[in-house]
Design a protein around this motif. Structure first.
Motif, PDB file in Angstrom:
ATOM      1  N   LEU A 813       0.796  -1.347   0.250  1.00  0.00           N
ATOM      2  CA  LEU A 813      -0.045   0.015  -0.016  1.00  0.00           C
ATOM      3  C   LEU A 813       0.727   1.291   0.017  1.00  0.00           C
ATOM      4  O   LEU A 813       0.330   2.210  -0.444  1.00  0.00           O
ATOM      5  N   PHE A 814       2.086   1.219   0.645  1.00  0.00           N
ATOM      6  CA  PHE A 814       2.821   2.531   1.079  1.00  0.00           C
ATOM      7  C   PHE A 814       3.968   2.265  -0.187  1.00  0.00           C
ATOM      8  O   PHE A 814       4.959   2.688   0.261  1.00  0.00           O
ATOM      9  N   THR A 815       3.765   2.016  -1.405  1.00  0.00           N
ATOM     10  CA  THR A 815       4.770   2.094  -2.255  1.00  0.00           C
ATOM     11  C   THR A 815       4.214   2.979  -3.361  1.00  0.00           C
ATOM     12  O   THR A 815       2.834   2.867  -3.912  1.00  0.00           O
ATOM     13  N   LEU A 816       4.983   3.727  -4.071  1.00  0.00           N
ATOM     14  CA  LEU A 816       4.386   4.508  -5.053  1.00  0.00           C
ATOM     15  C   LEU A 816       5.156   4.218  -6.585  1.00  0.00           C
ATOM     16  O   LEU A 816       6.491   4.020  -6.321  1.00  0.00           O
ATOM     17  N   HIS A 817       4.375   3.789  -7.279  1.00  0.00           N
ATOM     18  CA  HIS A 817       4.817   3.169  -8.430  1.00  0.00           C
ATOM     19  C   HIS A 817       4.864   4.268  -9.813  1.00  0.00           C
ATOM     20  O   HIS A 817       3.915   4.861 -10.316  1.00  0.00           O
ATOM     21  N   GLU A 818       5.998   4.835  -9.829  1.00  0.00           N
ATOM     22  CA  GLU A 818       6.125   6.252 -10.940  1.00  0.00           C
ATOM     23  C   GLU A 818       6.336   6.013 -12.036  1.00  0.00           C
ATOM     24  O   GLU A 818       5.995   6.811 -12.891  1.00  0.00           O
ATOM     25  N   SER A 819       6.697   4.830 -12.288  1.00  0.00           N
ATOM     26  CA  SER A 819       7.096   4.542 -13.854  1.00  0.00           C
ATOM     27  C   SER A 819       6.046   3.649 -14.445  1.00  0.00           C
ATOM     28  O   SER A 819       6.185   3.774 -15.642  1.00  0.00           O
ATOM     29  N   SER A 820       5.331   3.321 -13.861  1.00  0.00           N
ATOM     30  CA  SER A 820       4.132   2.467 -14.544  1.00  0.00           C
ATOM     31  C   SER A 820       2.963   3.392 -14.870  1.00  0.00           C
ATOM     32  O   SER A 820       2.672   4.189 -14.404  1.00  0.00           O
ATOM     33  N   HIS A 821       2.379   2.830 -16.104  1.00  0.00           N
ATOM     34  CA  HIS A 821       1.278   3.502 -16.657  1.00  0.00           C
ATOM     35  C   HIS A 821      -0.027   3.154 -15.993  1.00  0.00           C
ATOM     36  O   HIS A 821      -1.008   3.616 -15.869  1.00  0.00           O
ATOM     37  N   CYS A 822       0.144   1.750 -15.459  1.00  0.00           N
ATOM     38  CA  CYS A 822      -0.942   1.278 -14.926  1.00  0.00           C
ATOM     39  C   CYS A 822      -0.601  -0.112 -14.257  1.00  0.00           C
ATOM     40  O   CYS A 822      -0.369  -0.947 -14.818  1.00  0.00           O
ATOM     41  N   VAL A 823      -0.358   0.102 -12.771  1.00  0.00           N
ATOM     42  CA  VAL A 823      -0.024  -0.830 -12.069  1.00  0.00           C
ATOM     43  C   VAL A 823      -1.073  -2.247 -12.396  1.00  0.00           C
ATOM     44  O   VAL A 823      -0.672  -3.595 -12.246  1.00  0.00           O
ATOM     45  N   THR A 824      -2.210  -1.615 -12.042  1.00  0.00           N
ATOM     46  CA  THR A 824      -3.466  -2.674 -12.135  1.00  0.00           C
ATOM     47  C   THR A 824      -3.076  -3.849 -13.553  1.00  0.00           C
ATOM     48  O   THR A 824      -3.247  -5.065 -13.436  1.00  0.00           O
ATOM     49  N   HIS A 825      -2.788  -2.982 -14.570  1.00  0.00           N
ATOM     50  CA  HIS A 825      -2.736  -3.830 -15.958  1.00  0.00           C
ATOM     51  C   HIS A 825      -1.444  -4.477 -15.671  1.00  0.00           C
ATOM     52  O   HIS A 825      -1.393  -5.716 -16.024  1.00  0.00           O
ATOM     53  N   ASP A 826      -0.294  -4.190 -15.306  1.00  0.00           N
ATOM     54  CA  ASP A 826       0.933  -4.896 -14.978  1.00  0.00           C
ATOM     55  C   ASP A 826       0.672  -6.118 -14.111  1.00  0.00           C
ATOM     56  O   ASP A 826       1.315  -7.132 -14.556  1.00  0.00           O
ATOM     57  N   LEU A 827      -0.476  -6.110 -13.339  1.00  0.00           N
ATOM     58  CA  LEU A 827      -0.717  -7.307 -12.438  1.00  0.00           C
ATOM     59  C   LEU A 827      -1.524  -8.310 -13.287  1.00  0.00           C
ATOM     60  O   LEU A 827      -1.809  -9.283 -12.758  1.00  0.00           O
ATOM     61  N   LEU A 828      -2.180  -7.963 -14.435  1.00  0.00           N
ATOM     62  CA  LEU A 828      -3.152  -8.818 -15.203  1.00  0.00           C
ATOM     63  C   LEU A 828      -2.360  -9.889 -15.850  1.00  0.00           C
ATOM     64  O   LEU A 828      -3.090 -10.816 -16.388  1.00  0.00           O
ATOM     65  N   ASP A 829      -1.003  -9.890 -16.009  1.00  0.00           N
ATOM     66  CA  ASP A 829      -0.363 -10.841 -17.048  1.00  0.00           C
ATOM     67  C   ASP A 829      -0.812 -10.807 -18.227  1.00  0.00           C
ATOM     68  O   ASP A 829      -1.124 -11.728 -18.965  1.00  0.00           O
ATOM     69  N   CYS A 830      -1.261  -9.625 -18.786  1.00  0.00           N
ATOM     70  CA  CYS A 830      -1.888  -9.369 -20.173  1.00  0.00           C
ATOM     71  C   CYS A 830      -0.564  -9.324 -21.010  1.00  0.00           C
ATOM     72  O   CYS A 830       0.271  -8.631 -20.690  1.00  0.00           O
ATOM     73  N   GLU A 831      -0.753  -9.888 -21.982  1.00  0.00           N
ATOM     74  CA  GLU A 831       0.712  -9.793 -23.097  1.00  0.00           C
ATOM     75  C   GLU A 831       0.347  -8.553 -23.999  1.00  0.00           C
ATOM     76  O   GLU A 831       1.292  -8.139 -24.736  1.00  0.00           O
ATOM     77  N   CYS A 832      -0.759  -7.835 -23.727  1.00  0.00           N
ATOM     78  CA  CYS A 832      -0.647  -6.737 -24.938  1.00  0.00           C
ATOM     79  C   CYS A 832       0.327  -5.486 -24.361  1.00  0.00           C
ATOM     80  O   CYS A 832       0.751  -5.497 -23.139  1.00  0.00           O
ATOM     81  N   THR A 833       0.685  -4.467 -25.280  1.00  0.00           N
ATOM     82  CA  THR A 833       1.380  -3.364 -24.600  1.00  0.00           C
ATOM     83  C   THR A 833       0.644  -2.145 -24.583  1.00  0.00           C
ATOM     84  O   THR A 833       1.262  -1.190 -24.544  1.00  0.00           O
ATOM     85  N   GLY A 834      -0.704  -2.356 -24.252  1.00  0.00           N
ATOM     86  CA  GLY A 834      -1.621  -1.265 -24.106  1.00  0.00           C
ATOM     87  C   GLY A 834      -1.879  -0.483 -25.071  1.00  0.00           C
ATOM     88  O   GLY A 834      -2.768   0.395 -25.388  1.00  0.00           O
ATOM     89  N   GLU A 835      -1.839  -1.397 -26.460  1.00  0.00           N
ATOM     90  CA  GLU A 835      -2.445  -0.725 -27.709  1.00  0.00           C
ATOM     91  C   GLU A 835      -3.808  -1.187 -28.120  1.00  0.00           C
ATOM     92  O   GLU A 835      -3.964  -2.161 -28.976  1.00  0.00           O
ATOM     93  N   ASN A 836      -4.719  -0.309 -27.410  1.00  0.00           N
ATOM     94  CA  ASN A 836      -6.198  -1.069 -27.843  1.00  0.00           C
ATOM     95  C   ASN A 836      -6.443  -2.481 -27.770  1.00  0.00           C
ATOM     96  O   ASN A 836      -6.611  -3.032 -28.654  1.00  0.00           O
ATOM     97  N   HIS A 837      -6.179  -3.095 -26.652  1.00  0.00           N
ATOM     98  CA  HIS A 837      -6.550  -4.422 -26.339  1.00  0.00           C
ATOM     99  C   HIS A 837      -8.081  -4.569 -26.422  1.00  0.00           C
ATOM    100  O   HIS A 837      -8.787  -4.119 -25.264  1.00  0.00           O
ATOM    101  N   THR A 838      -8.793  -5.236 -27.311  1.00  0.00           N
ATOM    102  CA  THR A 838     -10.053  -5.416 -27.355  1.00  0.00           C
ATOM    103  C   THR A 838     -10.583  -6.666 -26.628  1.00  0.00           C
ATOM    104  O   THR A 838     -10.496  -7.826 -27.501  1.00  0.00           O
ATOM    105  N   GLY A 839     -10.745  -6.711 -25.301  1.00  0.00           N
ATOM    106  CA  GLY A 839     -11.082  -7.745 -24.760  1.00  0.00           C
ATOM    107  C   GLY A 839     -12.596  -8.447 -25.140  1.00  0.00           C
ATOM    108  O   GLY A 839     -13.501  -7.573 -25.838  1.00  0.00           O
ATOM    109  N   ASP A 840     -12.944  -9.556 -24.856  1.00  0.00           N
ATOM    110  CA  ASP A 840     -14.141 -10.095 -25.115  1.00  0.00           C
ATOM    111  C   ASP A 840     -15.192  -9.260 -24.082  1.00  0.00           C
ATOM    112  O   ASP A 840     -14.773  -8.646 -23.159  1.00  0.00           O
ATOM    113  N   SER A 841     -16.540  -9.234 -24.364  1.00  0.00           N
ATOM    114  CA  SER A 841     -17.470  -8.425 -23.711  1.00  0.00           C
ATOM    115  C   SER A 841     -17.390  -9.159 -22.441  1.00  0.00           C
ATOM    116  O   SER A 841     -17.364 -10.295 -22.149  1.00  0.00           O
ATOM    117  N   LEU A 842     -17.631  -8.250 -21.310  1.00  0.00           N
ATOM    118  CA  LEU A 842     -17.654  -8.847 -19.851  1.00  0.00           C
ATOM    119  C   LEU A 842     -18.936  -9.725 -19.811  1.00  0.00           C
ATOM    120  O   LEU A 842     -18.982 -10.797 -18.998  1.00  0.00           O
TER     121      LEU A 842
END
Ligand SMILES: Nc1ncnc2c1ncn2[C@@H]1O[C@H](COP(=O)(O)OP(=O)(O)OP(=O)(O)O)[C@@H](O)[C@H]1O
Ligand SMILES: [Mg+2]
Length: 910
Positions: A813-842
């Motif tokens: 909780l007490f860590t600041l991630h300054e270099s990440s665009h999105c820590v939540t995305h980093d945690l998802l193990d998603c292979e995309c590079t953030g270039e419009n990943h069109t996931g299936d509909s929820l």
């Protein structure tokens, strides 16, 4: 041997009679019991002669009440046949065994084979016994019934509340092996007589104990019969003279035509019900919902009205008239209740006589006027006379006048006017947002429990099964005693169920827990109804949900670093500070995320406070003020100082520009933050209105109505979600911005449901703003991670004070991630590079909720936040992405590092 009888024996042969004793009965003396028993027998005889009881004797707790009898078998709803659905559901739940015969005589699987030398340890046998203290007297005075569990060479004796009253290991093996009916023996310091064998099924389900209200209370027990005779129709159907009866026969036509197309007709009472409630032998008349209402009803609402009708009429569980309608938010629980009240107030199945005269609706203060409005909306002002209690309209006025039939009052006012309320005879009690009654010790709950009204309905949008004790309180409120006493409920249901969920649970414990959970669901499922949002999705416009990760401002980052380096945070991480000090650190970081000026004000405030020296906040704020510019003035805050505020400001501008007719609901959990947002509105000249904890209850509905009105010039509704989110309809707004995040996902979900609900005309845009890399992301991750989900904290009353953090979690909780665009995305193990990943509909991924009652009945439930894996399926892209098709996102992307987006009901989207 002559002997006095144990309670079960006083009710006749325990093998022939149901074992369940409604809790109230246990207060009666044995003599009274005998009297009741005799009257029961008489009742049974009469009934049998009339050939009425036979049907309910089979399995009245489930289907017999619902299956159309011969007389009533014609269609009840010409549009959709809901009744059949209920029957199927209910019978599926009760395939287990015959609830009447809770004690079985020597079923095959547990017959002790003669000559068997060694009993395998795993073979468990169950017996129903009576017990007493050892005595040489011939005339035994049996003290109670019990269940004897024999496993190999050990045994346990449990009383009918599930408590252990005797135990032994290495007992004389021969004795245990030969146990048979009628045998007396000394065991664990008690003398027992074996009354019969209990099947493993009856033990596992818990039916052999004194509980099982659903099964046995559905029986025509003396208590139930007495209750039913004395109550539900008493106040209204007092006609006994011949003359009166003749008069009423003449008016015995249904109020509305049951054969008209699309008519909604209630199930006719079966013979058993008629025999119990129609003492005056009035002709049975169809109860038909007013076509004026039916015209507007959604299919799930028709189903809900049928359900409520059958519950309060005692048709689903014999002699019990309570119900819990736990439909998700926005499904129109109010309209379903209004339809029920209007129907019962004008009609009844016996001679057409109205079933109720007066109804009490208790709701949170902010919803009292909403109820009045809904009555007006669906029934107009002529049909039914409503009285709402407020400062100027006291309960006395209602008491004195016979003009009004419905009293609507807030929980707070109810306590203040309790004496007057108690003096009024209400026939129906409705508790809106009734999950607050889950705590039986609070005054409101006690006051309502003690009201004599038998027909009780709880309305709640919150799942009621997440906590077994709270579940008990709600069930016991609507149908008192149906689950027995709290201690016995704990022993028989809660403890085995909880035990079975422990990782260390044995197979046996798991099986027992699951069976008990299934039995509990089955018992309560008859009068608890929950439908999820999906049932109305098709009537709603598209919903575009966005999670927006906003880059923090330079001042924010500097202050954030300073806070993390403070002595207070370091001590926290070393576990050196008091329990709650981490909350102070978390609070400061959250304020900073909203706007640095909030932190500045806090520091200044503390400097002036006398407790400053002793306070841990001193360690946290030390040197902080130096990071602010020397002439910093919190009142002159700028938007650039906060990443989220910058995004918000641009978002408001683009909405205002592109959708000039649309409005925005802007939500924060903090009054101080709302002040800042209000200031932003002023600076940009946006017309706004505001509802928070300080808003007078009497003004709340007026504010809501004003905003929803198409003539309103307000562009923004500033809402404090904790103060007034529950139950509000803010369909005037079609954009909702969650400015900050709460630990409890329920708070946010509640807020989001205010705009995406029936009546909404525009596509709904939801924006959740989070500051990238900060504690806000961590809180969001906690909401959507397994950890958050398994806590099942989908309950508005739970606050972050309940959350325990390990040192590891605090470090995170007490860590600041300054270099990440999105820590939540980093945690998802998603292979995309953030270039419009069109996931299936929820929508393809059902959202599950955790529930203490077990996996077998988990259903899709939109009250749960999305999970990590579901989030991965959302469309997502970084702020640098070139082609943003969404014009709103396009405008804010400069300050945004990452987006997640999901569209529900896409067909007609944007
Ligand atoms: N059949 C219908 N047709 C059109 N609008 C409806 C219908 N039923 C309900 N509504 C409207 O939907 C909105 C939500 O209804 P209501 O407030 O009763 O929801 P609720 O189930 O009580 O939700 P919550 O749990 O949030 O209180 C109201 O504005 C109501 O008038
Ligand atoms: Mg409501």
């Amino acid at each position: 041997m002559r002997r006095s009888a144990a309670p079960s024996q006083l009710q006749g042969n325990p093998f022939k009679k149901p074992k369940f004793i409604p809790p109230a009965r246990s207060n009666a003396s044995p003599n009274e019991e005998v009297t009741k028993l005799n009257s029961d027998i008489k009742l049974f005889k009469v009934a049998a002669n009339k050939n009425t009881f036979l049907q309910s004797q089979n399995d009245p707790r489930i289907c017999s009440f619902n299956l159309p009898t011969e007389e009533s078998s014609r269609g009840i709803n010409h549009e959709d046949n809901n009744r059949e659905k209920y029957c199927l559901e209910a019978s599926a739940k009760t395939t287990t065994s015959d609830p009447h015969h809770t004690v079985h005589l020597a079923p095959k699987e547990i017959t002790v084979s003669k000559g068997q030398e060694e009993e395998p340890d795993s073979l468990v046998k169950y017996f129903s016994v009576v017990w007493c203290k050892p005595s040489k007297k011939k005339h035994k005075k049996w003290e109670g019934d019990a269940v004897l569990i024999v496993k190999g060479k050990s045994f346990t004796l449990k009383d009918l509340e599930g408590k252990d009253i005797g135990r032994g290991i290495g007992y004389k093996f021969k004795e245990l092996e030969k146990i048979e009916e009628g045998q007396t023996m000394m065991i664990g310091g008690k003398e027992i007589e074996v009354m019969g064998i209990i099947s493993p099924d009856d033990f596992n389900s818990g039916r052999c104990f004194q509980l099982g209200g659903g099964s046995s209370s559905a029986l025509p027990s003396s208590q139930a019969v007495k209750k039913c005779f004395s109550n539900p129709f008493k106040s209204v159907c007092k006609l006994s003279s011949k003359e009166n009866r003749q008069n009423s026969f003449q008016n015995c036509k249904p109020r509305h035509d049951p054969y008209a197309p699309n008519s909604l007709t209630m199930l006719r009472p079966d013979n058993n019900h008629q025999w119990m409630f129609n003492k005056n032998c009035f002709p049975v008349v169809d109860v038909v919902i007013d076509p004026h209402l039916v015209f507007h009803l959604r299919p799930h609402q028709k189903e809900g009205i049928i359900f409520l009708y059958e519950c309060v009429m005692g048709m689903r569980v014999n002699g019990r008239c309570g119900a819990i309608l736990a439909d998700e938010m926005g499904l129109g629980k109010t309209l379903q209740c209004i339809s029920l009240i209007w129907t019962l107030q004008c009609q009844g199945p016996y001679g057409g006589k109205p079933v109720i005269k007066k109804t009490l609706v208790v709701s949170p203060g902010s919803l009292v006027n909403n109820w009045r409005k809904e009555f007006q909306k669906w029934l107009g002002s002529e049909r039914i006379k409503i009285f709402t209690v407020d400062q100027d309209h006291k309960v006395e006025e209602f008491t004195k006048s016979s003009f009004y039939s419905v009293l609507i009052i807030s929980y707070e006012m109810l306590l203040r006017s309790l004496d007057q309320i108690k003096s009024i005879k209400f026939d129906l009690l409705i508790c809106d947002e009734g999950h607050r009654l889950k705590n039986r010790t609070i005054k409101t709950a006690t006051a309502l429990i003690n009201l004599s009204c038998e027909k009780r309905i709880i309305l709640t949008g919150t799942p009621v099964q997440n906590d077994l004790q709270e579940f008990f309180a709600l069930i016991d409120f609507v149908n008192p005693g149906i689950l027995g006493s709290l201690p016995s409920y704990r022993k028989i249901y809660e403890e085995p169920i909880i035990k079975s969920r422990q990782p260390s649970a044995s197979e046996e414990e798991k099986e027992l827990g699951e069976r008990r959970a299934a039995e509990l669901t089955c018992l309560t499922g008859l009068f608890v109804l929950r439908r999820t949002q999906e049932v109305i999705n098709k009537y709603l416009p598209p919903k575009i949900e966005n999670v927006v990760f906003c880059r923090p401002g330079a001042l924010q980052i500097e202050l954030y670093r300073k806070l993390l380096n403070s002595q207070a945070v370091r001590f926290c991480l070393q576990g050196l500070l008091e329990n709650s000090s981490h909350l102070i650190c978390i609070g400061a970081l959250k304020k900073l995320c909203n706007h640095p000026c909030l932190l500045f004000s806090s520091v200044k405030e503390k400097e002036c406070s006398s407790t400053w020296d002793e306070n841990e906040e001193r360690n946290l704020y030390e040197g902080l003020i130096n990071v602010f510019p020397a002439d910093y003035n919190p009142l002159m805050f700028t938007e650039e100082e906060s990443g989220k505020l910058q995004v918000l400001s641009k978002l408001l501008a683009v909405i205002h520009e592109l959708c000039p007719d649309e409005k925005v609901v802007l939500v924060s959990n903090y009054t101080q933050t709302l002040n800042i947002l209000q200031e932003v509105c002023k600076r940009h000249g946006y017309a706004y209105t505001r509802l928070d904890g300080q808003t007078q209850i009497s003004q709340r509905q007026q504010i809501v109505d004003g905003f929803n009105s198409k003539y309103s010039s307000d562009f923004i509704f500033l809402l404090s979600s904790k103060a007034g989110g529950v139950g509000l309809n803010l369909i005037g707004g079609s954009h909702l911005i969650l400015y900050d995040i709460d630990w409890n996902p329920a708070t946010d979900i509640q807020a989001m449901s205010r705009v995406w609900r029936d009546g909404q005309k525009h596509p709904v845009h939801i924006y959740r703003l989070l500051t990238t890399g900060t504690i806000e992301e961590k809180i969001y991750q906690r909401q959507i991670s397994k950890q958050g989900l398994s806590g099942a904290v989908v309950d508005l009353t739970k606050t972050c004070d309940h959350i325990q953090f390990s040192v590891e979690e605090l470090k995170n909780l007490f860590t600041l991630h300054e270099s990440s665009h999105c820590v939540t995305h980093d945690l998802l193990d998603c292979e995309c590079t953030g270039e419009n990943h069109t996931g299936d509909s929820l929508e393809k991924f059902p959202v599950f909720r955790n529930c203490q009652l077990g996996t077998h009945q988990q259903k899709s439930d939109s009250l749960k936040p999305v999970s990590m894996s579901q989030l991965k399926q959302w469309k997502h892209f970084s702020g640098d992405h070139l082609n943003l098709t969404d014009p709103f996102l396009e405008r804010i992307r400069e300050n945004v590092s990452f987006f997640f987006q999901n569209i529900t009901n896409q067909t007609t989207a944007i």
